[in-house]
Design a protein around this motif. Sequence first.
Motif, PDB file in Angstrom:
ATOM      1  N   SER A   1      14.112  17.859 -57.137  1.00 37.32           N
ATOM      2  CA  SER A   1      13.368  16.604 -57.081  1.00 37.32           C
ATOM      3  C   SER A   1      12.990  16.121 -58.484  1.00 37.32           C
ATOM      4  N   TYR A   2      12.576  17.061 -59.320  1.00 36.52           N
ATOM      5  CA  TYR A   2      12.140  16.730 -60.682  1.00 36.52           C
ATOM      6  C   TYR A   2      13.267  16.105 -61.500  1.00 36.52           C
ATOM      7  N   PHE A   3      14.420  16.743 -61.508  1.00 36.90           N
ATOM      8  CA  PHE A   3      15.522  16.250 -62.331  1.00 36.90           C
ATOM      9  C   PHE A   3      16.147  14.986 -61.755  1.00 36.90           C
ATOM     10  N   ALA A   4      16.100  14.836 -60.435  1.00 37.22           N
ATOM     11  CA  ALA A   4      16.603  13.600 -59.828  1.00 37.22           C
ATOM     12  C   ALA A   4      15.722  12.423 -60.232  1.00 37.22           C
ATOM     13  N   GLY A   5      14.391  12.647 -60.229  1.00 40.64           N
ATOM     14  CA  GLY A   5      13.478  11.592 -60.643  1.00 40.64           C
ATOM     15  C   GLY A   5      13.625  11.253 -62.113  1.00 40.64           C
ATOM     16  N   TRP A   6      13.798  12.275 -62.938  1.00 38.24           N
ATOM     17  CA  TRP A   6      13.982  12.053 -64.373  1.00 38.24           C
ATOM     18  C   TRP A   6      15.264  11.266 -64.623  1.00 38.24           C
ATOM     19  N   GLN A   7      16.346  11.633 -63.931  1.00 41.54           N
ATOM     20  CA  GLN A   7      17.621  10.953 -64.079  1.00 41.54           C
ATOM     21  C   GLN A   7      17.493   9.475 -63.702  1.00 41.54           C
ATOM     22  N   ALA A   8      16.761   9.224 -62.615  1.00 41.04           N
ATOM     23  CA  ALA A   8      16.591   7.843 -62.167  1.00 41.04           C
ATOM     24  C   ALA A   8      15.784   7.019 -63.175  1.00 41.04           C
ATOM     25  N   ASP A   9      14.840   7.647 -63.861  1.00 37.76           N
ATOM     26  CA  ASP A   9      13.990   6.933 -64.822  1.00 37.76           C
ATOM     27  C   ASP A   9      14.688   6.642 -66.147  1.00 37.76           C
ATOM     28  N   LEU A  10      15.801   7.297 -66.401  1.00 38.71           N
ATOM     29  CA  LEU A  10      16.499   7.068 -67.669  1.00 38.71           C
ATOM     30  C   LEU A  10      16.907   5.608 -67.831  1.00 38.71           C
ATOM     31  N   ASP A  11      17.334   4.985 -66.742  1.00 40.00           N
ATOM     32  CA  ASP A  11      17.776   3.583 -66.811  1.00 40.00           C
ATOM     33  C   ASP A  11      16.624   2.629 -67.098  1.00 40.00           C
ATOM     34  N   ARG A  12      15.397   3.091 -66.979  1.00 37.07           N
ATOM     35  CA  ARG A  12      14.240   2.237 -67.223  1.00 37.07           C
ATOM     36  C   ARG A  12      13.884   2.180 -68.707  1.00 37.07           C
ATOM     37  N   ILE A  13      14.550   3.008 -69.530  1.00 39.28           N
ATOM     38  CA  ILE A  13      14.290   3.004 -70.976  1.00 39.28           C
ATOM     39  C   ILE A  13      15.246   2.014 -71.638  1.00 39.28           C
ATOM     40  N   ASP A  14      14.706   0.933 -72.185  1.00 42.10           N
ATOM     41  CA  ASP A  14      15.544  -0.115 -72.784  1.00 42.10           C
ATOM     42  C   ASP A  14      16.168   0.324 -74.101  1.00 42.10           C
ATOM     43  N   ASN A  15      15.396   1.049 -74.920  1.00 40.45           N
ATOM     44  CA  ASN A  15      15.897   1.472 -76.227  1.00 40.45           C
ATOM     45  C   ASN A  15      17.006   2.513 -76.026  1.00 40.45           C
ATOM     46  N   SER A  16      18.207   2.205 -76.450  1.00 41.18           N
ATOM     47  CA  SER A  16      19.358   3.070 -76.198  1.00 41.18           C
ATOM     48  C   SER A  16      19.238   4.427 -76.888  1.00 41.18           C
ATOM     49  N   ALA A  17      18.694   4.425 -78.119  1.00 41.85           N
ATOM     50  CA  ALA A  17      18.550   5.684 -78.853  1.00 41.85           C
ATOM     51  C   ALA A  17      17.523   6.578 -78.171  1.00 41.85           C
ATOM     52  N   LEU A  18      16.434   5.988 -77.744  1.00 43.52           N
ATOM     53  CA  LEU A  18      15.392   6.750 -77.062  1.00 43.52           C
ATOM     54  C   LEU A  18      15.894   7.249 -75.705  1.00 43.52           C
ATOM     55  N   ARG A  19      16.664   6.399 -75.042  1.00 43.58           N
ATOM     56  CA  ARG A  19      17.233   6.795 -73.750  1.00 43.58           C
ATOM     57  C   ARG A  19      18.196   7.971 -73.930  1.00 43.58           C
ATOM     58  N   ALA A  20      18.951   7.953 -75.019  1.00 49.44           N
ATOM     59  CA  ALA A  20      19.897   9.039 -75.288  1.00 49.44           C
ATOM     60  C   ALA A  20      19.154  10.349 -75.564  1.00 49.44           C
ATOM     61  N   ARG A  21      18.030  10.266 -76.282  1.00 48.57           N
ATOM     62  CA  ARG A  21      17.242  11.465 -76.567  1.00 48.57           C
ATOM     63  C   ARG A  21      16.640  12.033 -75.278  1.00 48.57           C
ATOM     64  N   SER A  22      16.166  11.137 -74.423  1.00 51.26           N
ATOM     65  CA  SER A  22      15.596  11.589 -73.141  1.00 51.26           C
ATOM     66  C   SER A  22      16.676  12.226 -72.269  1.00 51.26           C
ATOM     67  N   GLU A  23      17.864  11.632 -72.299  1.00 51.64           N
ATOM     68  CA  GLU A  23      18.973  12.179 -71.511  1.00 51.64           C
ATOM     69  C   GLU A  23      19.371  13.568 -72.017  1.00 51.64           C
ATOM     70  N   GLN A  24      19.362  13.726 -73.354  1.00 55.07           N
ATOM     71  CA  GLN A  24      19.687  15.024 -73.947  1.00 55.07           C
ATOM     72  C   GLN A  24      18.653  16.070 -73.555  1.00 55.07           C
ATOM     73  N   ARG A  25      17.379  15.687 -73.598  1.00 52.02           N
ATOM     74  CA  ARG A  25      16.315  16.617 -73.200  1.00 52.02           C
ATOM     75  C   ARG A  25      16.403  16.940 -71.708  1.00 52.02           C
ATOM     76  N   HIS A  26      16.779  15.964 -70.935  1.00 51.41           N
ATOM     77  CA  HIS A  26      16.977  16.164 -69.496  1.00 51.41           C
ATOM     78  C   HIS A  26      18.034  17.230 -69.254  1.00 51.41           C
ATOM     79  N   GLU A  27      19.167  17.100 -69.935  1.00 54.32           N
ATOM     80  CA  GLU A  27      20.270  18.039 -69.755  1.00 54.32           C
ATOM     81  C   GLU A  27      19.911  19.437 -70.267  1.00 54.32           C
ATOM     82  N   THR A  28      19.222  19.473 -71.419  1.00 59.59           N
ATOM     83  CA  THR A  28      18.837  20.763 -71.995  1.00 59.59           C
ATOM     84  C   THR A  28      17.856  21.507 -71.083  1.00 59.59           C
ATOM     85  N   THR A  29      16.850  20.784 -70.623  1.00 58.46           N
ATOM     86  CA  THR A  29      15.842  21.386 -69.747  1.00 58.46           C
ATOM     87  C   THR A  29      16.456  21.834 -68.437  1.00 58.46           C
TER      88      THR A  29
END
Length: 216
Positions: free
Chosen positions: A107-135
């Motif tokens: 549930s946690y990672f599904a919610g995090w994945q869904a929230d990635l599209d809500r980040i407009d800044n592409s660089a920040l979104r990429a960092r969040s996506e990387q942290r998502h995958e690492t975690t």
Amino acid sequence: MTLATKSRFAVTALCFAAALTACSGPKTEGQKKMSQLSEQMQRLDAALQQSKIEIQKTIEAHDMLVANADADLSGNFSRFQSAISRCTERQKEIGSLLDQISATSTSYFAGWQADLDRIDNSALRARSEQRHETTKARLEQVQSQLSNMRTAFDPLMQTLNDHLVFLSNDLTIDAAAALSKDSGKIRSDVGPLLTALDQGTVPVRECARSLSTSPE
């Protein structure tokens, strides 16, 4: 310091704490899931450590029963029976926590994945996506390492339960002494189990710490 002064200090401290709580605001769903995962990991860490203690105590109780220590066959049997019961409950607790962690993480990672599209800044979104995958990878690694923990107890517990049933209808000195023939098997089964519990504790603790908002 008078009682009235102490009371004013206490009221001030409570008000300050309440103000801090109000300023922190409610947690998001993602933060709630992250805290829940950390708490479940901490409980799993404690269960693994306690399991090791319970297993060692059960082996000691078994040895006392087989040796008829203190010439108290009935008492030793009762202690052995209680020790097995505690080990069984701890095994169930570990299995339940593994199920809880699996459900919460999904549930946690599904919610995090869904929230990635809500980040407009592409660089920040990429960092969040990387942290998502690492975690996610770290948690999956821990889950994989502990996947065999459900059945790791089985060889030892099967032998100990057989001994319990064996003596349930034949609690005599000779019958108890006859169980010493299985001592080698018990030692060979308990070694890998204790090692598995030790090896599982460290990554679980580290994972719990990485998900915690507390500095310790």
